[in-house]
Design a protein around this motif. Structure first.
Motif, PDB file in Angstrom:
ATOM      1  N   GLY A 258       0.857  -1.101   0.014  1.00 59.81           N
ATOM      2  CA  GLY A 258       0.032  -0.089   0.017  1.00 59.81           C
ATOM      3  C   GLY A 258       1.002   1.253   0.064  1.00 59.81           C
ATOM      4  O   GLY A 258       0.355   2.514  -0.108  1.00 59.81           O
ATOM      5  N   SER A 259       2.080   1.099   0.249  1.00 63.01           N
ATOM      6  CA  SER A 259       3.122   2.486  -0.022  1.00 63.01           C
ATOM      7  C   SER A 259       2.916   3.246   1.054  1.00 63.01           C
ATOM      8  O   SER A 259       2.995   4.492   0.399  1.00 63.01           O
ATOM      9  N   PHE A 260       2.551   2.833   2.475  1.00 58.35           N
ATOM     10  CA  PHE A 260       2.286   4.134   3.208  1.00 58.35           C
ATOM     11  C   PHE A 260       3.548   4.532   3.993  1.00 58.35           C
ATOM     12  O   PHE A 260       3.562   5.242   4.810  1.00 58.35           O
ATOM     13  N   GLY A 261       4.347   3.449   4.127  1.00 58.78           N
ATOM     14  CA  GLY A 261       5.828   3.735   4.808  1.00 58.78           C
ATOM     15  C   GLY A 261       5.409   3.903   6.443  1.00 58.78           C
ATOM     16  O   GLY A 261       4.731   3.237   6.972  1.00 58.78           O
ATOM     17  N   THR A 262       6.109   5.102   6.617  1.00 62.08           N
ATOM     18  CA  THR A 262       5.709   5.453   8.183  1.00 62.08           C
ATOM     19  C   THR A 262       5.114   6.705   8.246  1.00 62.08           C
ATOM     20  O   THR A 262       5.163   7.460   9.124  1.00 62.08           O
ATOM     21  N   THR A 263       4.316   7.179   7.351  1.00 62.49           N
ATOM     22  CA  THR A 263       3.473   8.175   7.247  1.00 62.49           C
ATOM     23  C   THR A 263       2.567   8.117   8.483  1.00 62.49           C
ATOM     24  O   THR A 263       1.719   6.886   8.504  1.00 62.49           O
ATOM     25  N   PRO A 264       2.230   9.265   9.173  1.00 57.33           N
ATOM     26  CA  PRO A 264       1.345   9.180  10.303  1.00 57.33           C
ATOM     27  C   PRO A 264      -0.296   8.660   9.666  1.00 57.33           C
ATOM     28  O   PRO A 264      -0.520   9.054   8.565  1.00 57.33           O
ATOM     29  N   GLY A 265      -0.892   7.727  10.539  1.00 53.76           N
ATOM     30  CA  GLY A 265      -1.995   7.084   9.853  1.00 53.76           C
ATOM     31  C   GLY A 265      -1.654   5.636  10.058  1.00 53.76           C
ATOM     32  O   GLY A 265      -1.025   4.994  10.913  1.00 53.76           O
ATOM     33  N   GLY A 335      -7.312   9.425   1.953  1.00 55.06           N
ATOM     34  CA  GLY A 335      -5.895   9.708   1.326  1.00 55.06           C
ATOM     35  C   GLY A 335      -4.979   8.721   1.220  1.00 55.06           C
ATOM     36  O   GLY A 335      -3.827   8.798   0.803  1.00 55.06           O
ATOM     37  N   PHE A 336      -5.333   7.167   1.767  1.00 51.93           N
ATOM     38  CA  PHE A 336      -4.504   6.308   1.913  1.00 51.93           C
ATOM     39  C   PHE A 336      -5.083   5.196   0.953  1.00 51.93           C
ATOM     40  O   PHE A 336      -6.264   5.232   0.721  1.00 51.93           O
ATOM     41  N   ALA A 337      -4.362   4.088   0.724  1.00 50.54           N
ATOM     42  CA  ALA A 337      -4.760   3.058   0.038  1.00 50.54           C
ATOM     43  C   ALA A 337      -6.114   2.339   0.534  1.00 50.54           C
ATOM     44  O   ALA A 337      -5.954   2.154   1.869  1.00 50.54           O
ATOM     45  N   ASN A 338      -6.819   1.647  -0.082  1.00 50.19           N
ATOM     46  CA  ASN A 338      -7.774   0.682   0.362  1.00 50.19           C
ATOM     47  C   ASN A 338      -7.203  -0.667   0.626  1.00 50.19           C
ATOM     48  O   ASN A 338      -6.714  -1.446  -0.011  1.00 50.19           O
ATOM     49  N   LEU A 339      -6.894  -0.810   1.855  1.00 52.45           N
ATOM     50  CA  LEU A 339      -6.291  -1.945   2.138  1.00 52.45           C
ATOM     51  C   LEU A 339      -7.134  -3.217   2.286  1.00 52.45           C
ATOM     52  O   LEU A 339      -8.482  -2.982   3.008  1.00 52.45           O
ATOM     53  N   GLU A 340      -6.841  -4.304   1.926  1.00 51.86           N
ATOM     54  CA  GLU A 340      -7.844  -5.592   1.833  1.00 51.86           C
ATOM     55  C   GLU A 340      -6.968  -6.790   2.131  1.00 51.86           C
ATOM     56  O   GLU A 340      -5.829  -6.917   1.438  1.00 51.86           O
ATOM     57  N   PRO A 341      -7.646  -7.703   2.703  1.00 51.78           N
ATOM     58  CA  PRO A 341      -7.130  -9.152   2.695  1.00 51.78           C
ATOM     59  C   PRO A 341      -7.284  -9.776   1.582  1.00 51.78           C
ATOM     60  O   PRO A 341      -8.584  -9.481   0.972  1.00 51.78           O
ATOM     61  N   ASN A 342      -6.643 -10.724   0.803  1.00 54.02           N
ATOM     62  CA  ASN A 342      -7.004 -11.745  -0.202  1.00 54.02           C
ATOM     63  C   ASN A 342      -6.403 -12.956   0.050  1.00 54.02           C
ATOM     64  O   ASN A 342      -5.760 -13.423   1.075  1.00 54.02           O
ATOM     65  N   ASN A 343      -6.643 -13.912  -0.985  1.00 50.98           N
ATOM     66  CA  ASN A 343      -6.718 -15.234  -0.756  1.00 50.98           C
ATOM     67  C   ASN A 343      -5.107 -15.885  -1.345  1.00 50.98           C
ATOM     68  O   ASN A 343      -5.158 -16.981  -1.779  1.00 50.98           O
ATOM     69  N   VAL A 344      -4.387 -14.920  -1.616  1.00 52.82           N
ATOM     70  CA  VAL A 344      -3.032 -15.199  -2.156  1.00 52.82           C
ATOM     71  C   VAL A 344      -1.921 -14.637  -1.458  1.00 52.82           C
ATOM     72  O   VAL A 344      -2.061 -13.825  -0.564  1.00 52.82           O
ATOM     73  N   THR A 345      -0.785 -15.377  -1.763  1.00 51.32           N
ATOM     74  CA  THR A 345       0.614 -14.830  -1.083  1.00 51.32           C
ATOM     75  C   THR A 345       1.466 -14.130  -2.366  1.00 51.32           C
ATOM     76  O   THR A 345       1.165 -14.326  -3.195  1.00 51.32           O
ATOM     77  N   GLY A 346       2.611 -13.629  -1.849  1.00 47.55           N
ATOM     78  CA  GLY A 346       3.436 -12.985  -2.766  1.00 47.55           C
ATOM     79  C   GLY A 346       2.611 -11.584  -3.413  1.00 47.55           C
ATOM     80  O   GLY A 346       2.794 -11.233  -4.800  1.00 47.55           O
ATOM     81  N   ASN A 347       2.048 -10.808  -2.600  1.00 52.53           N
ATOM     82  CA  ASN A 347       1.305  -9.483  -2.977  1.00 52.53           C
ATOM     83  C   ASN A 347       2.096  -8.324  -3.341  1.00 52.53           C
ATOM     84  O   ASN A 347       1.684  -7.199  -3.907  1.00 52.53           O
ATOM     85  N   GLY A 348       3.451  -8.539  -2.886  1.00 50.38           N
ATOM     86  CA  GLY A 348       4.444  -7.510  -3.217  1.00 50.38           C
ATOM     87  C   GLY A 348       4.146  -6.321  -2.666  1.00 50.38           C
ATOM     88  O   GLY A 348       3.624  -5.958  -1.526  1.00 50.38           O
ATOM     89  N   SER A 349       3.750  -4.946  -3.555  1.00 51.64           N
ATOM     90  CA  SER A 349       3.666  -3.789  -3.037  1.00 51.64           C
ATOM     91  C   SER A 349       2.258  -3.301  -3.344  1.00 51.64           C
ATOM     92  O   SER A 349       1.844  -2.109  -3.206  1.00 51.64           O
ATOM     93  N   THR A 350       1.245  -4.304  -3.736  1.00 50.94           N
ATOM     94  CA  THR A 350       0.022  -4.053  -3.809  1.00 50.94           C
ATOM     95  C   THR A 350      -0.665  -3.933  -2.586  1.00 50.94           C
ATOM     96  O   THR A 350      -0.249  -4.267  -1.277  1.00 50.94           O
ATOM     97  N   PRO A 351      -1.797  -3.301  -2.324  1.00 55.29           N
ATOM     98  CA  PRO A 351      -2.478  -2.912  -0.952  1.00 55.29           C
ATOM     99  C   PRO A 351      -3.325  -4.140  -0.464  1.00 55.29           C
ATOM    100  O   PRO A 351      -4.182  -4.061   0.046  1.00 55.29           O
ATOM    101  N   TYR A 352      -2.788  -5.156  -0.495  1.00 61.00           N
ATOM    102  CA  TYR A 352      -3.213  -6.731  -0.163  1.00 61.00           C
ATOM    103  C   TYR A 352      -2.416  -7.433   0.687  1.00 61.00           C
ATOM    104  O   TYR A 352      -1.150  -7.138   0.525  1.00 61.00           O
ATOM    105  N   VAL A 353      -3.002  -8.143   1.914  1.00 62.96           N
ATOM    106  CA  VAL A 353      -2.048  -9.123   2.409  1.00 62.96           C
ATOM    107  C   VAL A 353      -2.776 -10.324   2.569  1.00 62.96           C
ATOM    108  O   VAL A 353      -4.188 -10.446   2.795  1.00 62.96           O
ATOM    109  N   GLY A 354      -2.163 -11.572   2.335  1.00 63.16           N
ATOM    110  CA  GLY A 354      -3.041 -12.963   2.416  1.00 63.16           C
ATOM    111  C   GLY A 354      -2.371 -13.884   3.288  1.00 63.16           C
ATOM    112  O   GLY A 354      -1.013 -13.197   3.955  1.00 63.16           O
TER     113      GLY A 354
END
Length: 402
Positions: A258-265, A335-354
């Motif tokens: 989601g590329s939010f880094g250490t941005t407050p939020g 102002g931030f990416a829409n974070l979502e869980p998904n059912n795969v691994t290897g999501n890289g820099s996309t705003p997903y976590v599986g």
């Protein structure tokens, strides 16, 4: 003008007799009505099997044995009860097959008396429950009960005309006042309501996270230390930084997803930031979560492969609930990416976590413990003013992600 002749003694007797007969008839009718009413309310309760086959939204009384605490669609705790939010009924006290159970929602007024965490001795007790026959935990259910009683006892009805007292806040039973706008909802409506509730928070700086973690993750056996989430090691609060064997700030939802880094939020949200050993943190990197792999350096009960990381068993549920919190809190509208869980691994820099199926299983298999509940309370009362709803209501996981 003619006058009315006085009644004779015989006439008076007839009037008296007629009045008496009318009174007897009236009393008989009232008695018959009362008998009919008692008969109507004494209808035979449904069995659990019948309740499972009659999920039509009607209000019915179901009789069964309390066989555990539902925590997911196909998971019922029979010991080590985690909360007082629900009980499971079956036609036999020895039933372990969840397909033969009906899940009963325990709304606020029933939890102290009928929740298994508070009353574990109720396991195996036969009860009558009156409520709405409708799905709960995406499973055959009985919701919004109006009466619960042991078989042979007089049911206690839901109070009418008075408001339900708000329970005193505790780490195991936070007030329903906080979640008032979400109670009774499910699916997308529940998700939307929770987002609105938990988005009301104070935002920390990245430097403030150090101080917050020294409070939220304090070792319960040593106030000078914190507990590292993956390794489980107790380490001095003062030994933080970027050096080998020090602890640093682990983003459980990787900051690159989601590329939010250490941005407050999202980059400073303590609900998903935890202390961790520098080496183990590096080993985890930005991997998704799943089972399997090889043992991790300096964390022999953690595992990783090329695209996923598996934490130690005792914090798997913690990890899952942090990931799901982030998905509800950060929906893309601030102002931030829409974070979502998904059912795969290897999501890289996309705003997903599986992997979502694994996370759901972890949440069900590792219910919130005292450490996680205290942490939620401290974040709410001292740092951000918001809560992780999946710690307070684990059953909401499968309501939002069936």
């Amino acid at each position: 003008m003619p006058t009315t002749a006085p009644l004779t003694s015989r006439s008076q007797t007839r009037v008296t007799t007629l009045v008496a007969l009318l009174l007897v008839a009236l009393l008989s009718a009232l008695a018959l009505t009362a008998v009919t009413a008692r008969t109507a309310t004494a209808a035979t309760p449904l069995t659990v099997s019948q309740a499972i086959a009659t999920q039509n939204g009607t209000s019915q009384t179901v009789r069964g044995y309390i066989v555990g605490e539902p925590v997911a669609t196909s998971t019922v705790n029979r010991s080590n009860f985690s909360a007082d939010y629900a009980i499971a009924l079956a036609d036999s006290a020895s039933t372990t097959d969840t397909t033969k159970m009906v899940y009963v929602q325990l709304t606020t007024q029933w939890r102290n008396a009928w929740g298994l965490r508070t009353n574990p001795s109720l396991l195996g007790k036969r009860v009558d429950v009156t409520g709405q026959l409708t799905a709960y935990f995406s499973h055959a259910g009985l919701k919004s009960p109006t009466a619960i009683a042991s078989v042979g006892a007089t049911p206690t009805p839901t109070p009418t005309g008075t408001s339900t007292p708000t329970p005193t806040p505790t780490s195991s039973n936070p007030t329903d006042t906080y979640y008032a706008g979400a109670l009774g909802k499910s699916g997308s409506a529940l998700r939307s309501a929770l987002h609105g509730i938990i988005s009301d928070q104070s935002v920390l700086t990245y430097d403030q996270v150090w101080t917050a973690l020294k409070d939220t993750d304090q070792d319960p056996n040593n106030a000078a230390n914190v507990i590292e989430i993956y390794s489980g090691r107790s380490i001095a609060k003062s030994n933080n930084g970027g050096g080998v064997d020090q602890w640093n700030r682990e983003h459980v939802w990787p900051q690159s997803h989601g590329s939010f880094g250490t941005t407050p939020g999202p980059g400073t949200d303590v609900h998903h930031l935890r202390p961790e050993d520098v080496t183990v943190n590096s080993e985890r990197g930005n991997l998704d979560f799943d089972n399997g792999g090889s043992a991790v350096n300096q964390c022999s009960d953690c595992w990783r492969d090329g695209d996923s990381f598996e934490p130690r068993d005792s914090v798997k549920g913690d990890v899952a609930r942090m990931i799901l919190y982030m998905a509800i809190r950060y929906e893309g509208g601030d102002g931030f990416a829409n974070l979502e869980p998904n059912n795969v691994t290897g999501n890289g820099s996309t705003p997903y976590v599986g992997r979502l199926t694994t996370l759901k299983a972890w949440s069900a298999g590792d219910p919130p413990d005292a450490f996680e509940k205290r942490r939620n309370d401290r974040i709410h009362s001292q740092w951000q003013g918001n809560r992780n709803p999946f710690i307070d209501h684990p059953e909401w996981v499968t309501s939002i992600w069936p």
